[in-house]
Scaffold this motif. Structure first.
Motif, PDB file in Angstrom:
ATOM      1  N   GLY A   1      -7.668   0.030  14.366  1.00  0.00           N
ATOM      2  CA  GLY A   1      -6.905   0.684  13.307  1.00  0.00           C
ATOM      3  C   GLY A   1      -5.410   0.624  13.590  1.00  0.00           C
ATOM      4  O   GLY A   1      -4.971   0.236  14.679  1.00  0.00           O
ATOM      5  N   ILE A   2      -4.611   1.031  12.598  1.00  0.00           N
ATOM      6  CA  ILE A   2      -3.157   0.986  12.719  1.00  0.00           C
ATOM      7  C   ILE A   2      -2.622   2.407  12.723  1.00  0.00           C
ATOM      8  O   ILE A   2      -2.922   3.195  11.820  1.00  0.00           O
ATOM      9  CB  ILE A   2      -2.534   0.204  11.545  1.00  0.00           C
ATOM     10  CG1 ILE A   2      -3.105  -1.219  11.493  1.00  0.00           C
ATOM     11  CG2 ILE A   2      -1.012   0.157  11.663  1.00  0.00           C
ATOM     12  CD1 ILE A   2      -2.651  -2.010  10.283  1.00  0.00           C
TER      13      ILE A   2
ATOM     14  N   VAL B   1      -3.125  -2.120   2.303  1.00  0.00           N
ATOM     15  CA  VAL B   1      -3.824  -1.920   3.567  1.00  0.00           C
ATOM     16  C   VAL B   1      -4.430  -0.527   3.585  1.00  0.00           C
ATOM     17  O   VAL B   1      -3.819   0.443   3.144  1.00  0.00           O
ATOM     18  CB  VAL B   1      -2.857  -2.106   4.771  1.00  0.00           C
ATOM     19  CG1 VAL B   1      -1.687  -1.131   4.695  1.00  0.00           C
ATOM     20  CG2 VAL B   1      -3.607  -1.934   6.091  1.00  0.00           C
ATOM     21  N   GLN B   2      -5.668  -0.453   4.044  1.00  0.00           N
ATOM     22  CA  GLN B   2      -6.358   0.811   4.295  1.00  0.00           C
ATOM     23  C   GLN B   2      -6.828   0.788   5.752  1.00  0.00           C
ATOM     24  O   GLN B   2      -7.454  -0.176   6.188  1.00  0.00           O
ATOM     25  CB  GLN B   2      -7.565   0.977   3.357  1.00  0.00           C
ATOM     26  CG  GLN B   2      -7.219   0.947   1.876  1.00  0.00           C
ATOM     27  CD  GLN B   2      -6.419   2.160   1.454  1.00  0.00           C
ATOM     28  OE1 GLN B   2      -6.585   3.253   2.004  1.00  0.00           O
ATOM     29  NE2 GLN B   2      -5.525   1.976   0.478  1.00  0.00           N
ATOM     30  N   THR B   3      -6.515   1.855   6.493  1.00  0.00           N
ATOM     31  CA  THR B   3      -6.844   1.857   7.914  1.00  0.00           C
ATOM     32  C   THR B   3      -7.218   3.250   8.375  1.00  0.00           C
ATOM     33  O   THR B   3      -6.776   4.250   7.789  1.00  0.00           O
ATOM     34  CB  THR B   3      -5.654   1.324   8.733  1.00  0.00           C
ATOM     35  OG1 THR B   3      -6.050   1.217  10.106  1.00  0.00           O
ATOM     36  CG2 THR B   3      -4.453   2.242   8.624  1.00  0.00           C
ATOM     37  N   GLU B   4      -8.024   3.315   9.397  1.00  0.00           N
ATOM     38  CA  GLU B   4      -8.401   4.585  10.025  1.00  0.00           C
ATOM     39  C   GLU B   4      -8.560   4.328  11.518  1.00  0.00           C
ATOM     40  O   GLU B   4      -9.264   3.389  11.926  1.00  0.00           O
ATOM     41  CB  GLU B   4      -9.702   5.116   9.420  1.00  0.00           C
ATOM     42  CG  GLU B   4     -10.048   6.505   9.887  1.00  0.00           C
ATOM     43  CD  GLU B   4     -11.248   7.085   9.152  1.00  0.00           C
ATOM     44  OE1 GLU B   4     -11.728   8.156   9.577  1.00  0.00           O
ATOM     45  OE2 GLU B   4     -11.712   6.463   8.173  1.00  0.00           O
TER      46      GLU B   4
ATOM     47  N   LEU C   1       2.555   2.035  10.128  1.00  0.00           N
ATOM     48  CA  LEU C   1       2.210   1.468   8.823  1.00  0.00           C
ATOM     49  C   LEU C   1       3.437   1.077   7.995  1.00  0.00           C
ATOM     50  O   LEU C   1       3.430   0.059   7.305  1.00  0.00           O
ATOM     51  CB  LEU C   1       1.371   2.466   8.018  1.00  0.00           C
ATOM     52  CG  LEU C   1      -0.147   2.372   8.195  1.00  0.00           C
ATOM     53  CD1 LEU C   1      -0.834   3.459   7.402  1.00  0.00           C
ATOM     54  CD2 LEU C   1      -0.662   1.004   7.793  1.00  0.00           C
TER      55      LEU C   1
ATOM     56  N   GLY D   1     -11.235   0.832  12.040  1.00  0.00           N
ATOM     57  CA  GLY D   1     -10.933  -0.488  11.511  1.00  0.00           C
ATOM     58  C   GLY D   1      -9.880  -0.479  10.421  1.00  0.00           C
ATOM     59  O   GLY D   1      -9.357   0.553  10.012  1.00  0.00           O
ATOM     60  N   THR D   2      -9.578  -1.701   9.939  1.00  0.00           N
ATOM     61  CA  THR D   2      -8.519  -1.913   8.954  1.00  0.00           C
ATOM     62  C   THR D   2      -8.991  -2.916   7.912  1.00  0.00           C
ATOM     63  O   THR D   2      -9.703  -3.876   8.240  1.00  0.00           O
ATOM     64  CB  THR D   2      -7.246  -2.443   9.632  1.00  0.00           C
ATOM     65  OG1 THR D   2      -6.813  -1.490  10.610  1.00  0.00           O
ATOM     66  CG2 THR D   2      -6.125  -2.678   8.615  1.00  0.00           C
ATOM     67  N   THR D   3      -8.575  -2.702   6.664  1.00  0.00           N
ATOM     68  CA  THR D   3      -8.875  -3.642   5.583  1.00  0.00           C
ATOM     69  C   THR D   3      -7.579  -4.002   4.866  1.00  0.00           C
ATOM     70  O   THR D   3      -6.892  -3.130   4.337  1.00  0.00           O
ATOM     71  CB  THR D   3      -9.862  -3.042   4.565  1.00  0.00           C
ATOM     72  OG1 THR D   3     -11.082  -2.721   5.230  1.00  0.00           O
ATOM     73  CG2 THR D   3     -10.144  -4.043   3.434  1.00  0.00           C
TER      74      THR D   3
ATOM     75  N   ALA E   1     -11.569  -7.384   6.273  1.00  0.00           N
ATOM     76  CA  ALA E   1     -11.851  -6.106   6.947  1.00  0.00           C
ATOM     77  C   ALA E   1     -12.316  -6.349   8.369  1.00  0.00           C
ATOM     78  O   ALA E   1     -13.048  -7.301   8.650  1.00  0.00           O
ATOM     79  CB  ALA E   1     -12.906  -5.323   6.165  1.00  0.00           C
TER      80      ALA E   1
END
Length: 814
Positions: A614-615, A657-660, A620, A664-666, A609
């Protein structure tokens, strides 16, 4: 004296034949008998008793049948009947399912139903109180089957305890070994008072209790029983009514004698009554006529009440289904305003029923910008048609979800539309699975193309790398030339790494798996990354004390984590935080899954993370595609995430992938967990060694690669025979078998490939070392090639040091 024995013998034969004929006319019927008092049971002396034996014995007497009662448990009786080992079964409930297996009488002996009994002072009063309760049932009992269906319909989780007879059901209930039990009401009427049990108001499954025979057998027997039963039921003095009264009403014959004074009083009363009889005849006739009219009207009223009750029950049942349905059900007026919503709408949308009622359907969908689709829907239903399709909806919390919907008009008896209705099912996960499947198919196609390119590219890089390494070993090279050769070699290695990234993405890289414990492995990686990352980026590893072991190629896993860390660094140009979290996850069959296509199993998860930019949403869907990058020129090859995707997938894992934006991105990697690692043996570090003039048979179809290898082997002090394919190699081997010490062959070649050459050599010459080279990923082929006799293998582009070391090791063993 001689005539007497002959006459006696003649009489004996006639008697024997008569007895045989009599026996032939009196068939024996094997009748299954289980313990179900008072319908059928055995008394203390072992004699069959009960309503069914009374009726059957009476019929058997008239028909001259012989009855052979076969004692068996209920479930065993059914098995014997189905197999034909018994010819008749008594006290068996009729159902459509059983009618497929057995033949039944048309006449019903008695009606029955199931009822729930509990221990004294139990709090079980309704079907809902059976949640998480232990319930005793008779094995293969039709009441038990209907109870299971009832529990399923109400989604109740109960434990069913199977027993052999109803007595055991009552005994378990009385002892408190179960919370409740199911028996039929006739058995309970006769036997319930002997046990400390209470009946409940839970009654279900009315049934007709009949006789049954094996399917296709004893049709005449059943017809005879039907005939007798029909006659018995018309005669109030028949054994049918006597037996029922005996076992259910009086419990035996009661003798009652009137006293003399009471006889006198009755006689006087009769005389007085005669005086009034004449005066009441006229009124009686009038009352009878009026009573008949009232009775007729009452019957009509009762029928109407029954019809209304049935209709109300059906409506209530339908309402219950809709209220408990796991889909959204909406009803609107002619303006499209919602007048009814079932409870599931609250789970689907986050709005309460009160909040959603009164809203227009258009309001639910306009936030997803699908006006044209809504117009099409409304036009369809107003034209008296049904519309089906998928819609985007917006949850109360602002998140979007997708529904598969069916909209249709509701019409009155005259065909006029009075309302509109919608039934909607949440398909968000289904759409995600479809999109992920399409993405995987697209990536697989790209990967197949990339793997083909990598094969040819590896041959080219083998030539460049070997010649550069050979040239650098020339003594007294000018410094500038040596530097240029070094640069060529380094750039060739970089190109080889790009090929490896492509192979990783296409899931065709050759893995060297071994048990890998991730916690210490990642700790070492974190130490290295902390030294190499900018000072304005902090890097932490978080994990609980646990076993985090996987079966993996350490180099490939290290590469995947490194790629994610470097991507996180690039997403935080002003600095930030990178956190690697190690965890365990058990995905059960039927349980929730982080990804829709994820298989059940035990996983180790690695989450990387960052607190970066973010993306974007439009990016995506492309992040795993090779050569796709949002970085500027010269800042990335676009292979980093593609390589991560390929490495994880080749390890039978998953990546999510989780992003905002702005937060940030994980990236989370899911890898199958494995047992604790065992000690492993690794290949020694390569050391450049030379040969002793041994002869090597080199087989390579690419001319430039063959020339580079021939020169390299000669420089390493080996004598070389070269062939362009397996067929040429076999011809050379047949001529020079005594001289050749080792075969070095490519795998993919025209005419005859490496595998066919390997098989041919092993059939003729069992001991010759055979080393196979590949610029094409082999995956599971390595195991099969080793099983077929391959000694070792080398991956293109070849490294001169590794080639020299492997040849020396193999030849020293000969």
């Amino acid at each position: 004296m001689k005539k007497i024995p002959l006459a006696f013998l003649f009489a004996f034969i006639i008697s024997f034949l008569a007895l045989s004929a009599l026996q032939a006319q009196s068939p024996t019927i094997r009748v299954g008998m289980y313990q179900n008092k008072p319908l059928i049971f055995t008394d203390e002396s072992g004699t069959p008793q009960g309503i069914y034996p009374d009726i059957l014995n009476a019929i058997a007497t008239e028909e001259e049948w012989q009855i052979d009662y076969v004692e068996c448990a209920w479930s065993n009786c059914l098995e014997l009947l189905e197999s034909g080992e018994i010819g008749l079964m008594t006290a068996i409930a009729y159902s459509e399912e059983r009618d497929e297996i057995f033949d039944f009488t048309q006449e019903t002996v008695i009606s029955n139903w199931g009822q729930i009994y509990t221990p004294r002072l139990s709090d079980i009063q309704s079907i809902l109180d059976l949640e998480h309760k232990r319930i005793a049932i008779l094995e293969n009992d039709i009441h038990a089957m209907r109870l299971e269906e009832l529990l399923d319909a109400f989604a109740l989780q109960s434990t069913l305890v199977t027993v052999n007879d109803y007595y055991e059901v009552f005994q378990l209930v009385e002892n408190g070994d179960v919370d409740a039990g199911v028996v039929n009401r006739l058995f309970a009427l006769q036997n319930g008072s002997a046990y400390a049990v209470d009946k409940t108001s839970i009654i279900f499954n009315p049934l007709e209790i009949r006789f049954a025979a094996p399917a296709g057998e004893n049709a005449g027997l059943l017809q005879a029983i039907d005939s007798h039963l029909a006659a018995m039921r018309l005669d109030q003095e028949s054994i049918y009514y006597q037996s029922i009264n005996r076992w259910y009403e009086t419990g035996g014959e009661t003798i009652f004698a009137l006293p003399d004074w009471l006889k006198w009083v009755i006689s006087a009363a009769v005389g007085i009554a005669l005086l009034f009889m004449m005066t009441s005849v006229v009124f009686r006739r009038q009352v009878q006529a009026r009573t008949a009219e009232l009775r007729r009207r009452n019957d009509e009223l009762q029928q109407e009440i029954a019809r209304r009750e049935q209709a109300e029950a059906e409506i209530a049942r339908l309402a219950t289904v809709i209220e408990q349905a796991a889909e959204t059900v909406l009803i609107t007026n002619l303006k499209g305003e919602i007048v009814y919503a079932n409870p599931y709408v609250e789970k689907a949308t986050g709005y309460t029923i009160a909040e959603i009622r009164g809203q227009n359907l258009r309001d639910l969908y306009e936030r997803c910008d699908q006006e044209d689709q809504f117009k099409e829907l409304w036009q369809t239903v107003t034209d008296h048609k049904t519309w089906r399709g998928e819609f985007c909806s917006v949850h109360k919390n602002g998140s979007q979800f997708y529904e598969r919907a069916t909209f249709f008009p509701i019409k009155n008896a005259g065909g006029k539309i009075i309302n509109y209705a919608a039934v909607k099912e949440d398909i968000t996960q289904e759409r995600a699975y479809r999109e992920r499947s399409l993405e995987q198919e697209r990536l697989a196609a790209v990967g197949q193309l990339a793997a083909g390119i990598a094969h040819d590219f590896n041959n080219i890089m083998t030539v460049i790398l070997l010649y550069a390494q050979l040239a650098r070993r020339i003594t007294e090279l000018p410094p500038k030339v040596e530097q240029r050769l070094f640069t060529i070699e380094e750039q060739a290695k970089r190109a080889a790494y790009l090929i490896q990234q492509i192979l990783d993405f296409s899931r065709r890289a050759v893995l060297e798996k071994r048990p890998l414990t991730l916690a210490p492995f990642l700790k070492e990686m974190v130490k290295i990354l902390r030294r190499t990352l900018p000072e304005n980026i902090s890097f932490d590893l978080v994990h609980e004390p646990n076993q985090y072991t996987i079966d993996a190629d350490p180099t490939r896993i290290q590469q995947a984590i490194l790629n994610l860390a470097l991507n996180a660094r690039d997403a935080m140009p002003e600095g930030g935080q990178i956190t690697v979290q190690l965890d365990r996850l058990l995905v059960s069959q039927g349980g929730e899954r982080p990804l829709p296509d994820m298989n059940p199993g035990d996983y180790v998860t690695i989450a990387v993370a960052d607190t970066g930019t973010g993306i974007p949403a439009d990016t995506l869907n492309h992040i795993y595609e090779p050569f796709f990058t949002t970085k500027g020129p010269g800042k990335g090859s676009g292979l980093g995430l593609a390589q991560v995707y390929g490495i994880v997938t080749q390890h039978n894992g998953y990546v999510d992938v989780q992003t905002e934006m702005g937060k940030g991105t994980t990236f989370t990697i899911y890898l199958p967990a494995s047992p604790l690692p065992q000690d492993t043996v690794q290949r020694d570090t390569a050391v450049l060694t030379t040969g002793k003039k041994e002869t090597i048979l080199l087989v390579e179809d690419n001319q430039e690669t063959r020339a580079a290898l021939l020169e390299s082997l000669s420089m390493l002090n080996y004598q070389v025979m070269a062939a362009a394919n397996g067929q040429e190699a076999l011809e050379l081997f047949d001529k020079h078998q005594a001289q050749i010490a080792l075969v070095l062959t490519d795998i993919v070649m025209p005419i005859m490939g490496g595998r066919e050459l390997l098989q041919a050599l092993r059939q003729r010459y069992a001991d010759i070392p055979i080393v196979m080279m590949t610029g094409h990923p082999m995956g599971d082929q390595l195991d099969s090639l080793m099983a077929e006799g391959m000694t070792d293998w080398l991956l293109k582009p070849l490294n001169l040091d590794k080639l020299a070391q492997l040849l020396t090791q193999l030849l020293e063993k000969r």
